[in-house]
Design a protein around this motif. Sequence first.
Motif, PDB file in Angstrom:
ATOM      1  N   GLU A 175      -0.335 -38.235  63.058  1.00  0.00           N
ATOM      2  CA  GLU A 175      -1.631 -37.926  63.238  1.00  0.00           C
ATOM      3  C   GLU A 175      -1.978 -36.788  62.432  1.00  0.00           C
ATOM      4  OE1 GLU A 175      -2.105 -34.865  64.692  1.00  0.00           O
ATOM      5  OE2 GLU A 175      -0.095 -35.055  65.260  1.00  0.00           O
ATOM      6  N   MET A 176      -3.705 -36.661  62.223  1.00  0.00           N
ATOM      7  CA  MET A 176      -3.996 -35.539  61.364  1.00  0.00           C
ATOM      8  C   MET A 176      -5.457 -35.266  62.129  1.00  0.00           C
ATOM      9  SD  MET A 176      -3.785 -32.665  59.912  1.00  0.00           S
ATOM     10  CE  MET A 176      -5.076 -31.400  60.206  1.00  0.00           C
ATOM     11  N   GLY A 177      -5.883 -34.437  62.634  1.00  0.00           N
ATOM     12  CA  GLY A 177      -7.232 -33.983  63.004  1.00  0.00           C
ATOM     13  C   GLY A 177      -7.243 -32.800  63.789  1.00  0.00           C
ATOM     14  N   LYS A 236     -14.450 -41.470  76.212  1.00  0.00           N
ATOM     15  CA  LYS A 236     -15.126 -40.303  76.605  1.00  0.00           C
ATOM     16  C   LYS A 236     -14.729 -39.029  76.318  1.00  0.00           C
ATOM     17  CE  LYS A 236     -17.465 -42.978  80.426  1.00  0.00           C
ATOM     18  NZ  LYS A 236     -17.647 -43.038  82.011  1.00  0.00           N
ATOM     19  N   VAL A 237     -13.497 -39.018  76.275  1.00  0.00           N
ATOM     20  CA  VAL A 237     -12.762 -37.683  76.080  1.00  0.00           C
ATOM     21  C   VAL A 237     -11.813 -37.826  75.000  1.00  0.00           C
ATOM     22  CG1 VAL A 237     -13.355 -36.655  78.117  1.00  0.00           C
ATOM     23  CG2 VAL A 237     -11.167 -37.733  77.956  1.00  0.00           C
ATOM     24  N   GLY A 238     -11.594 -38.914  74.340  1.00  0.00           N
ATOM     25  CA  GLY A 238     -10.337 -39.091  73.459  1.00  0.00           C
ATOM     26  C   GLY A 238     -10.825 -38.825  71.967  1.00  0.00           C
ATOM     27  N   GLY A 239      -9.878 -39.204  71.047  1.00  0.00           N
ATOM     28  CA  GLY A 239     -10.073 -39.291  69.616  1.00  0.00           C
ATOM     29  C   GLY A 239      -9.738 -40.456  68.912  1.00  0.00           C
ATOM     30  N   LEU A 240     -10.275 -40.856  67.621  1.00  0.00           N
ATOM     31  CA  LEU A 240     -10.312 -42.004  67.019  1.00  0.00           C
ATOM     32  C   LEU A 240      -8.624 -42.271  66.568  1.00  0.00           C
ATOM     33  CD1 LEU A 240     -13.291 -41.472  65.054  1.00  0.00           C
ATOM     34  CD2 LEU A 240     -12.940 -43.500  66.584  1.00  0.00           C
ATOM     35  N   GLU A 241      -8.015 -41.103  66.190  1.00  0.00           N
ATOM     36  CA  GLU A 241      -6.575 -41.273  65.777  1.00  0.00           C
ATOM     37  C   GLU A 241      -5.709 -41.388  67.000  1.00  0.00           C
ATOM     38  OE1 GLU A 241      -8.242 -38.575  66.637  1.00  0.00           O
ATOM     39  OE2 GLU A 241      -7.133 -36.690  65.750  1.00  0.00           O
ATOM     40  N   LEU A 242      -6.231 -40.880  68.097  1.00  0.00           N
ATOM     41  CA  LEU A 242      -5.517 -41.450  69.467  1.00  0.00           C
ATOM     42  C   LEU A 242      -5.355 -42.967  69.499  1.00  0.00           C
ATOM     43  CD1 LEU A 242      -5.647 -38.218  69.640  1.00  0.00           C
ATOM     44  CD2 LEU A 242      -5.791 -38.889  72.281  1.00  0.00           C
ATOM     45  N   GLY A 243      -6.713 -43.472  69.397  1.00  0.00           N
ATOM     46  CA  GLY A 243      -6.810 -44.857  69.659  1.00  0.00           C
ATOM     47  C   GLY A 243      -5.868 -45.690  68.566  1.00  0.00           C
ATOM     48  N   GLY A 244      -5.747 -45.117  67.197  1.00  0.00           N
ATOM     49  CA  GLY A 244      -5.078 -45.683  66.216  1.00  0.00           C
ATOM     50  C   GLY A 244      -3.688 -45.835  66.557  1.00  0.00           C
TER      51      GLY A 244
END
Length: 356
Positions: A175-177, A236-244
């Motif tokens: 990941e990167m963010g 609500k409190v996550g990130g798009l890369e976490l979902g990916g």
Amino acid sequence: MELLQSTLQAIQPVNKEIMKQAREKVDALCKPPGSLGKLEQIAVQLAGITEKLELDVSNKAVISLAADHGVYEENVSNNPQIVTVMQSIGFAKGFTGVCAIARAAGAKVVSVDVGINADLPETSGVINKKVRYGTANMAKEPAMSREEAIRAIEVGIEVANDQVKQGVNVLATGEMGICNTTASSAVLAALFGYDPGEVTGMGAGVDSIQHKIDVIRRAIEINQPNPDDPIDVLAKVGGLELGGMAGVVLSAAANRIPVVIDGFISTVSALIAYQLEPKVKDYIIPSHMSEEPGAKIASELLGLEPMLNMNMRLGEGSGAALAFPILDAACSMMNTMTTLEESNQYMQQIMENQRS
């Protein structure tokens, strides 16, 4: 939503019968039983995943997903947001930390834009799968909609499926963010009821950990994510890369290939996948213990023990890439070592030849 549902339905348990056969073979090898420790466990796990006794993880890929975070507005990172752009392009061009380690391991790095807060040039080499231009500021409102969270997971599934179609037989999550340790700590706290102070660390750098903790605590209080609904927590409190990355884990399990996870952020993403479908756990191989305080907690919740402790906290998928050669060694052990019986027969043949 359809891709996510079909992927979840496709995930089957690892093959316990093949694992039993693999364990018998490993125990029969020319060595004291159990003497190669975790290497033996990995070989047995790989057999159960792939349903084969002849093991092969020669076609490796690290999928590094990049996205920005609206919570950056709260000064929870010392790094400028443009670093997300720079590093994502660096993944594609081959000059970042994960690329150096992946190159040594014979793996490729696949760079994916799932939510960078900028338009990248077409020549960047980064796969454009942008769901939105970064998340909203979770300290004020939900990071994203439920539909966007699902779409982020499906981006990971799509990219991983495409790699499998190209012949990849082992995946790793990266990941990167900027600010994604903030989102990861928030997800971990919200999903499992931890106080943010227990699971929050320095990340890539912050002036005040207490301020970071307070921001996470406020985000959870404002958004009230449902701990029984991992997609709600992600939204609500996550990130798009976490979902990916959660999607990459789900795809690997659905395609019956192993997935190596990196450190803290990757492990939290794997927990999201695990909450969606517990069977994915047996397809996951943890790589290293991150220096982030939440990493040990996340690994324990997943019920998996990382094999390396290298004091690393880079992210990007670097620790996962570093673990790839260990998988190669497990395959070589399984495929090339003789059994004790075969070794005895060989020695008897030598002795007979000498006597004649």
